[in-house]
Design a protein around this motif. Sequence first.
Motif, PDB file in Angstrom:
ATOM      1  N   ASP A 494       1.207  -1.039  -0.051  1.00 49.50           N
ATOM      2  CA  ASP A 494       0.099   0.055   0.661  1.00 49.50           C
ATOM      3  C   ASP A 494       0.863   1.332   0.154  1.00 49.50           C
ATOM      4  N   ARG A 495       2.206   0.523  -0.290  1.00 49.97           N
ATOM      5  CA  ARG A 495       2.433   2.506  -0.147  1.00 49.97           C
ATOM      6  C   ARG A 495       3.781   2.235  -1.468  1.00 49.97           C
ATOM      7  N   LEU A 496       3.572   3.552  -1.699  1.00 52.09           N
ATOM      8  CA  LEU A 496       4.104   4.480  -2.961  1.00 52.09           C
ATOM      9  C   LEU A 496       5.907   4.311  -3.285  1.00 52.09           C
ATOM     10  N   ASP A 497       6.761   3.800  -3.747  1.00 49.61           N
ATOM     11  CA  ASP A 497       8.107   4.389  -3.436  1.00 49.61           C
ATOM     12  C   ASP A 497       8.344   4.861  -4.637  1.00 49.61           C
ATOM     13  N   ALA A 498       8.701   6.391  -4.708  1.00 41.95           N
ATOM     14  CA  ALA A 498       8.838   6.903  -6.114  1.00 41.95           C
ATOM     15  C   ALA A 498      10.307   7.409  -5.961  1.00 41.95           C
ATOM     16  N   ILE A 499      11.293   8.063  -7.138  1.00 44.47           N
ATOM     17  CA  ILE A 499      12.262   8.751  -6.853  1.00 44.47           C
ATOM     18  C   ILE A 499      12.120  10.234  -7.066  1.00 44.47           C
ATOM     19  N   ALA A 500      12.528  11.339  -6.166  1.00 44.04           N
ATOM     20  CA  ALA A 500      12.807  12.945  -7.023  1.00 44.04           C
ATOM     21  C   ALA A 500      13.507  13.281  -6.348  1.00 44.04           C
ATOM     22  N   MET A 501      14.411  12.874  -7.234  1.00 42.96           N
ATOM     23  CA  MET A 501      16.165  13.301  -7.770  1.00 42.96           C
ATOM     24  C   MET A 501      16.259  14.669  -7.419  1.00 42.96           C
ATOM     25  N   PRO A 502      17.150  15.653  -6.639  1.00 38.83           N
ATOM     26  CA  PRO A 502      17.838  16.913  -7.313  1.00 38.83           C
ATOM     27  C   PRO A 502      18.323  16.865  -7.968  1.00 38.83           C
ATOM     28  N   SER A 503      17.775  18.310  -8.809  1.00 40.73           N
ATOM     29  CA  SER A 503      18.395  18.453  -9.690  1.00 40.73           C
ATOM     30  C   SER A 503      19.872  18.331  -9.916  1.00 40.73           C
ATOM     31  N   LEU A 504      19.936  17.841 -11.317  1.00 41.40           N
ATOM     32  CA  LEU A 504      21.603  17.776 -12.015  1.00 41.40           C
ATOM     33  C   LEU A 504      22.324  19.082 -12.720  1.00 41.40           C
ATOM     34  N   ARG A 505      21.354  20.344 -12.380  1.00 41.50           N
ATOM     35  CA  ARG A 505      22.467  21.405 -13.281  1.00 41.50           C
ATOM     36  C   ARG A 505      22.424  22.432 -12.847  1.00 41.50           C
ATOM     37  N   LEU A 506      23.932  22.085 -13.108  1.00 45.51           N
ATOM     38  CA  LEU A 506      25.181  22.725 -12.452  1.00 45.51           C
ATOM     39  C   LEU A 506      24.627  24.122 -12.238  1.00 45.51           C
ATOM     40  N   ALA A 507      23.824  25.133 -12.996  1.00 46.12           N
ATOM     41  CA  ALA A 507      23.857  25.968 -12.567  1.00 46.12           C
ATOM     42  C   ALA A 507      23.066  26.577 -11.453  1.00 46.12           C
ATOM     43  N   ASP A 508      22.474  25.377 -11.114  1.00 47.67           N
ATOM     44  CA  ASP A 508      21.778  25.628  -9.764  1.00 47.67           C
ATOM     45  C   ASP A 508      23.013  25.396  -8.570  1.00 47.67           C
ATOM     46  N   TYR A 509      23.700  25.207  -8.660  1.00 42.61           N
ATOM     47  CA  TYR A 509      24.608  24.972  -7.172  1.00 42.61           C
ATOM     48  C   TYR A 509      25.670  26.070  -7.407  1.00 42.61           C
ATOM     49  N   VAL A 510      25.645  26.968  -7.977  1.00 41.23           N
ATOM     50  CA  VAL A 510      26.205  27.930  -8.192  1.00 41.23           C
ATOM     51  C   VAL A 510      25.305  29.757  -8.114  1.00 41.23           C
ATOM     52  N   PRO A 511      25.971  30.543  -7.985  1.00 40.32           N
ATOM     53  CA  PRO A 511      25.128  32.120  -7.699  1.00 40.32           C
ATOM     54  C   PRO A 511      25.455  32.617  -8.910  1.00 40.32           C
ATOM     55  N   GLU A 512      24.285  33.250 -10.028  1.00 43.49           N
ATOM     56  CA  GLU A 512      24.604  34.229 -10.261  1.00 43.49           C
ATOM     57  C   GLU A 512      25.728  34.628 -10.314  1.00 43.49           C
ATOM     58  N   ALA A 513      25.559  35.983  -9.305  1.00 43.42           N
ATOM     59  CA  ALA A 513      26.717  36.540  -9.618  1.00 43.42           C
ATOM     60  C   ALA A 513      28.367  36.256  -9.030  1.00 43.42           C
ATOM     61  N   ARG A 514      28.659  35.050  -9.212  1.00 45.40           N
ATOM     62  CA  ARG A 514      30.701  34.464  -8.576  1.00 45.40           C
ATOM     63  C   ARG A 514      30.442  35.353  -8.318  1.00 45.40           C
ATOM     64  N   PRO A 515      31.231  34.674  -6.834  1.00 53.21           N
ATOM     65  CA  PRO A 515      32.644  35.403  -6.512  1.00 53.21           C
ATOM     66  C   PRO A 515      33.513  34.843  -6.798  1.00 53.21           C
ATOM     67  N   ALA A 516      33.823  36.525  -6.602  1.00 56.93           N
ATOM     68  CA  ALA A 516      36.007  36.446  -7.258  1.00 56.93           C
ATOM     69  C   ALA A 516      36.926  35.702  -6.477  1.00 56.93           C
ATOM     70  N   PRO A 517      37.682  34.807  -6.714  1.00 58.80           N
ATOM     71  CA  PRO A 517      38.599  34.186  -6.473  1.00 58.80           C
ATOM     72  C   PRO A 517      39.909  34.832  -5.485  1.00 58.80           C
ATOM     73  N   PRO A 518      39.572  34.397  -4.291  1.00 57.76           N
ATOM     74  CA  PRO A 518      39.757  35.285  -3.085  1.00 57.76           C
ATOM     75  C   PRO A 518      42.009  35.048  -3.742  1.00 57.76           C
ATOM     76  N   ALA A 519      42.246  36.178  -3.182  1.00 56.84           N
ATOM     77  CA  ALA A 519      43.973  36.535  -3.221  1.00 56.84           C
ATOM     78  C   ALA A 519      44.409  35.369  -2.172  1.00 56.84           C
ATOM     79  N   VAL A 520      44.796  34.322  -1.978  1.00 52.16           N
ATOM     80  CA  VAL A 520      45.115  32.795  -2.131  1.00 52.16           C
ATOM     81  C   VAL A 520      45.628  32.822  -3.424  1.00 52.16           C
ATOM     82  N   PRO A 521      46.726  31.477  -2.389  1.00 55.43           N
ATOM     83  CA  PRO A 521      47.205  30.069  -3.670  1.00 55.43           C
ATOM     84  C   PRO A 521      45.977  28.736  -3.335  1.00 55.43           C
ATOM     85  N   PRO A 522      45.607  28.689  -4.574  1.00 56.56           N
ATOM     86  CA  PRO A 522      44.947  26.887  -4.897  1.00 56.56           C
ATOM     87  C   PRO A 522      45.062  26.562  -3.520  1.00 56.56           C
TER      88      PRO A 522
END
Length: 749
Positions: A494-522
């Motif tokens: 009597d139970r439905l087991d279904a998958i609702a996978m979170p987004s795989l779009r990369l644009a959804d995980y980075v802000p539109e205005a990306r922060p500038a790289p910090p002034a330190v070595p990688p």
Amino acid sequence: MSTPPPEPRGSDAEANQPGLLVIVPYYRQPELVDMQLARFRELAGELDRIGAGFCFVNDSPDDTALAATLGRASDTLRSQGIPVEVVTNDRNMGFVESTNRGLAMALARGTDALLLNSDALPHAGCLEEIAAVGALDDKIGFVGPRSNDATLATIPWQRALHVPGYDGGYRDGGYRDGGYRDGGYRDGGYRDGGKRGGGPDGEAGEAAWAEALAAYTAPLERFTYVPVATGFCLLVRCEVLRTAGLLDTVYSPGYNEENDLMMRANRLGFRVALANHAYCEHRGSHSFGATRNRLERDHSMILDARYPEYRAAVDEHFRSPQYRAEQLLGTVTSFSRYRSSVLVDLRLLARSYNGTFELATRVLRHITASPAWRDRYQIVVAADRRAIEFHGLSDCLSGIDIHQSLEDVPEPCTVALRLTQYYNWDDMLSLARMAPLHVVYHLDTIAADCYYIRYQSPKTHQLWKAAARMSDAMLFFTGYDREKFQARYGSHEDRLDAIAMPSLRLADYVPEARPAPPAVPPYALVIGNSYAHKMVNPTVDVLHRHFPDLQVKALGYTGTPPRGVIPVRSGDLPEGDIDALYTGAAATVFPSSFEGFGLPILRTLAYGKPIICRSSPLLDELIAKSGDSGIMRFTTEDDLVAAVGELLSSPPVDPGAIWSAHDQSHSWDSCVSQMLAAIDQLIPTITWDKVASRQEEIDMIRSYLAAREAGGSQGLPAALRHPRLRNIAKRVPGSRGAARWLRDAIGQP
């Protein structure tokens, strides 16, 4: 003195005696006679099938208009072959004594009686169903129908029904001081039956209303045992009259007289039943005027003194799983004046950061932004307002009802959607009471699999076992999580087991205005938290041992770090600081040994950086969905060292290459659409049995938990002695059966 009842008209009085005597007392207001006559004529075939006849009691002997109207009505019904007797009191005797005249006639003839107020209009099939229910069990002494205004018999969800031109005259039911409104009267006469709250707009309006009622009483059991019913339309079996007697005139002129008879008969073993598929409209009323409060108070005192069990029995009914189930079923109606609603439960959301909170809040944002969700359902949210503000959700929840606790939610909802797994019993049991559909969005099983985590939240394993059984649907982030959950807690028919996978779009995980790289070595970013399965500390130790000059930032590292390692406390970093960590990293290492989704993988790729991940079936699933660009695997320490060495000796990875090779077709819209499709699939599966059984199970678990807390190690025996448990464990045969059920469902302390 009153005049003796006349013989029925006709050549053979005995042949005309009915098998069911319908007793209708009238006090003034001849228009009510005409109103009921029209209904009785419509029901002529039904009245004939149950062998019904009428006893009209005229309690206004000085009202010539009423007498004339009763005479015409009697002649009309007799012309259709329906026996009618008109009994005229020689003075105004009041409701109780007038009704007793009819009951005495039924008793003398050995027939059942049906009490009917002058403001009651049975729908088609009502009287036939009442009589049929009364014949199902010789200990059913009384049967009442469902109604719009009959206190305990009032359909609790009826105010939600909407038929154009007709609202059924709904009035909120409820009892006051134990005294039920019972079709009484003022100054010894009957309440005038003045119509309240609208009525049928012709035959079409009433037909539509009947269709609405039929659709939503159909899931109910044929009848329900109740402590009392309302006397405006009440079948009284002749055997009750023989053994328990008539109405007690101590209650004259009214209030509680029928309750007294039902409680008196109950002590002799008779029960009261509500015929759930029978409906009688109660056309509203006036009270007893200035004497009403006094009558209610005085007669309630008499009733309570005689029957101490009365009030407890009524209270128990209104708290019962069956009554709650009726309320919940009212949220699923195509006739509703309200939209179907989804209660999104985010009470777990706190003013801190972790992957679970991030994914849950992203799901909520896209549910509230989805036109399909907003068109289909009204969204209601349960969450801490300070946590809502902390996670920046206020804008997306504009215009949506937000409630601090479930106790603040004013109405049951159609669907209760939990956006995280449960970690305490009260969260689950309280949410499952709120809607006929209970859906859980589950991330992973790590909190139950690892004992050191499990015992931070006692009985997580038993809690999830109960949630698996008490949910209509389990939605999973990935197929990997579904497989693990089913292996531990089973799959249910009597139970439905279904998958609702979170987004795989990369644009959804980075802000539109990306922060500038910090002034330190990688640096290399090791991502995780302080839990052991994240394996942050062992991974940092490996990196430092093999690459002592490598700069490392470690999210979730605990203790004193080696030289060149900068620990970053997990759970406290706002979104901007997390973005900065990813921006400044040359690569990310994600060493977790157990995940339900893998948010750091997508975040790293979104910033165009490579990531080294521990191999797992989960990683295989993500790669199958979106590709492996930018992803390096490791299984052993040597694999990890080799992957890091390869990155250090290779040119930087081109972010554009990672993005272009990544399949980004699965979005947050895809995720919430999968959730919506699962919920829509469940709506037609709602049944009375499922909803009522779940409410019974909730009560059983609550009783057990309360008794266990009070009884310590003796909790199970104490639970089995708990009075509420004894009442709701009827479906589990015997105390041993109940004990096995409790141990299986919750676990022995």
